[in-house]
Design an enzyme around this catalytic site. Structure first.
Site, short mmCIF file in Angstrom:
data_model
loop_
_atom_site.label_atom_id
_atom_site.label_comp_id
_atom_site.label_asym_id
_atom_site.label_seq_id
_atom_site.Cartn_x
_atom_site.Cartn_y
_atom_site.Cartn_z
N GLY A 1 6.03 1.35 3.30
CA GLY A 1 7.45 1.35 3.66
C GLY A 1 8.33 0.81 2.54
N LEU B 1 6.64 -5.70 12.56
CA LEU B 1 8.09 -5.51 12.37
C LEU B 1 8.37 -4.12 11.83
CD1 LEU B 1 8.89 -9.01 10.83
CD2 LEU B 1 9.76 -8.15 13.01
N GLY C 1 2.56 4.20 1.38
CA GLY C 1 3.11 4.43 2.72
C GLY C 1 3.47 3.18 3.49
N ASP D 1 11.06 -0.48 -6.05
CA ASP D 1 10.18 -0.17 -4.92
C ASP D 1 8.68 -0.26 -5.22
OD1 ASP D 1 9.26 2.27 -5.91
OD2 ASP D 1 9.78 3.36 -4.09
N SER E 1 9.78 2.25 -0.17
CA SER E 1 11.00 3.02 -0.49
C SER E 1 12.02 2.85 0.63
CB SER E 1 10.69 4.51 -0.66
OG SER E 1 9.67 4.66 -1.59
N SER E 2 11.53 2.88 1.88
CA SER E 2 12.45 2.74 3.01
C SER E 2 13.13 1.38 2.97
CB SER E 2 11.68 2.87 4.34
OG SER E 2 10.90 4.03 4.35
N MET F 1 0.81 -1.22 0.00
CA MET F 1 0.00 0.00 0.00
C MET F 1 0.85 1.28 0.00
SD MET F 1 -3.21 0.20 -0.09
CE MET F 1 -3.64 1.77 0.68
N PHE G 1 10.88 -1.93 10.64
CA PHE G 1 12.29 -1.97 10.19
C PHE G 1 12.90 -0.58 10.04
CE2 PHE G 1 9.42 -2.67 6.57
CZ PHE G 1 9.67 -1.52 5.83
N ASP H 1 0.32 -1.51 -10.70
CA ASP H 1 -0.24 -0.38 -11.45
C ASP H 1 -1.63 -0.73 -11.96
OD1 ASP H 1 2.23 0.61 -11.07
OD2 ASP H 1 2.75 0.86 -13.17
N1 LIG Z 1 8.19 0.57 9.61
C1 LIG Z 1 8.13 1.89 9.67
N2 LIG Z 1 8.14 2.52 10.87
C2 LIG Z 1 8.08 3.84 10.96
N3 LIG Z 1 8.02 4.67 9.89
C3 LIG Z 1 8.00 4.09 8.69
C4 LIG Z 1 8.06 2.69 8.51
N4 LIG Z 1 8.02 2.41 7.18
C5 LIG Z 1 7.95 3.60 6.57
N5 LIG Z 1 7.95 4.60 7.48
C6 LIG Z 1 7.85 6.03 7.19
O1 LIG Z 1 6.61 6.21 6.52
C7 LIG Z 1 6.77 7.08 5.42
C8 LIG Z 1 6.41 6.33 4.15
O2 LIG Z 1 7.37 5.33 3.92
P1 LIG Z 1 7.86 4.96 2.44
O3 LIG Z 1 9.04 4.07 2.58
O4 LIG Z 1 8.00 6.21 1.63
O5 LIG Z 1 6.57 4.12 1.94
P2 LIG Z 1 6.14 3.70 0.46
O6 LIG Z 1 7.35 3.76 -0.41
O7 LIG Z 1 5.62 2.31 0.63
O8 LIG Z 1 5.07 4.66 0.07
C9 LIG Z 1 8.20 7.57 5.45
O9 LIG Z 1 8.21 8.82 6.14
C10 LIG Z 1 8.94 6.50 6.25
O10 LIG Z 1 10.04 7.03 6.96
N1 LIG Z 2 -3.62 6.16 -9.50
C1 LIG Z 2 -2.43 5.61 -9.24
N2 LIG Z 2 -1.70 6.07 -8.24
C2 LIG Z 2 -0.52 5.50 -8.02
C3 LIG Z 2 -0.02 4.45 -8.78
N3 LIG Z 2 1.20 4.10 -8.30
C4 LIG Z 2 1.43 4.91 -7.28
N4 LIG Z 2 0.41 5.76 -7.10
C5 LIG Z 2 0.34 6.87 -6.15
C6 LIG Z 2 0.02 6.47 -4.76
C7 LIG Z 2 0.84 7.44 -3.95
O1 LIG Z 2 0.12 8.63 -3.76
C8 LIG Z 2 2.04 7.76 -4.82
C9 LIG Z 2 3.29 7.01 -4.51
O2 LIG Z 2 3.03 5.69 -4.06
P1 LIG Z 2 3.84 5.07 -2.83
O3 LIG Z 2 3.16 3.78 -2.51
O4 LIG Z 2 5.24 4.87 -3.35
O5 LIG Z 2 3.82 6.05 -1.72
O6 LIG Z 2 1.63 7.46 -6.14
C10 LIG Z 2 -0.79 3.98 -9.85
O7 LIG Z 2 -0.42 3.07 -10.58
N5 LIG Z 2 -1.98 4.59 -10.04
#
Ligand SMILES: Nc1ncnc2c1ncn2[C@@H]1O[C@H](COP(=O)(O)OP(=O)(O)O)[C@@H](O)[C@H]1O
Ligand SMILES: Nc1nc2c(ncn2[C@H]2C[C@H](O)[C@@H](COP(=O)(O)O)O2)c(=O)[nH]1
Length: 220
Positions: free
Chosen positions: A11, A187, A9, A76, A13-14, A7, A189, A82
């Protein structure tokens, strides 16, 4: 190539950064901060859902070709998600049947080209990050992108709940490669080194099972 899914957020990218560093490989990130269509999509989803999808498809395809060049590079988000996003948006009336048909055909065509471009079609491993609604909201708040905050747009609450529900089924159905799940409610991380160590051990173990990591690398 290792691909992370989950989903908004969760994590990804982290973990991509942590895992690529651990494996001594490269992380490839989704185009977000410099994506000019994303804020337009959140402001007017009906107008921009299709354009955003084409934008992501184009960028993701380029990343996959680069990531496939070396073993264990980390991507990531998977290209398969998509389609999950777009079909849900289409079901919400934000894309026409014709746009869906064009997108599906384009995606299939592009995926068929991948083996010629990079000798491999699917990832070696998919790592799916599972989060509850509350955890993803904590992360989305912490990251602070304005257009993702439900305070600014209450319709996002339903959008996120629907996406979470679809993700469960998506993971169950996913069969392009070996896969594993990480429970990110349990977990943490990012904040807890012991949890990070555990997550990396779980991934190493899975890579070893798939013969993607040698014994000496797992002992690092
Ligand atoms: N396990 C975790 N615990 C605390 N903060 C986290 C964790 N995973 C992600 N975050 C924080 O949540 C935010 C979104 O993480 P991110 O790695 O960008 O998620 P995604 O790439 O899945 O959208 C960032 O600010 C990150 O530092
Ligand atoms: N409508 C769509 N939105 C998308 C898609 N892939 C990502 N996203 C959006 C969701 C978040 O706002 C942002 C980045 O996603 P993260 O999970 O990396 O935070 O982009 C898509 O295919 N369609």
């Amino acid at each position: 190539m290792i691909v992370l899914s989950g989903m908004i957020g969760a994590g990804k990218s982290s973990l991509a950064t942590i895992l690529a560093e651990h494996l001594g490989t490269q992380a490839f990130y989704e185009q977000v901060e410099d994506n000019p269509v994303l804020p337009l999509f959140y402001a007017n989803p009906k107008k921009y859902a299709f354009l955003l999808q084409i934008y992501f498809l184009n960028k993701r395809f380029a990343s996959i070709k680069q990531a496939l060049a070396d073993d264990n590079n980390v991507l990531d988000r998977s290209i398969y998600e998509d389609s999950l996003f777009f079909h849900m948006n289409a079901d919400m009336g934000r894309a026409t049947k014709q746009e869906v048909q064009v997108y599906d055909e384009l995606l299939n065509n592009m995926m068929e080209e991948l083996p010629y471009a990079a000798h491999k079609k699917a990832p070696d491993l998919l790592i799916h990050l599972v989060v509850s609604y509350d955890t993803m909201m904590e992360h989305i708040k912490k990251r602070g992108r304005d257009y993702e905050q439900p305070e600014n747009d209450s319709s996002l609450v339903e959008y996120y709940h629907n996406l979470l529900e679809r993700y469960e089924q998506w993971y169950e159905d996913y069969d392009y490669s070996p896969k594993m799940k990480i429970d990110c409610d349990q977990l943490d991380f990012v904040e807890h080194p012991a949890d990070q160590k555990r997550v990396l051990e779980l991934i190493d173990q899975k890579l070893k099972e798939r013969a993607l990591l040698s014994q000496s690398e797992t002992n690092r």
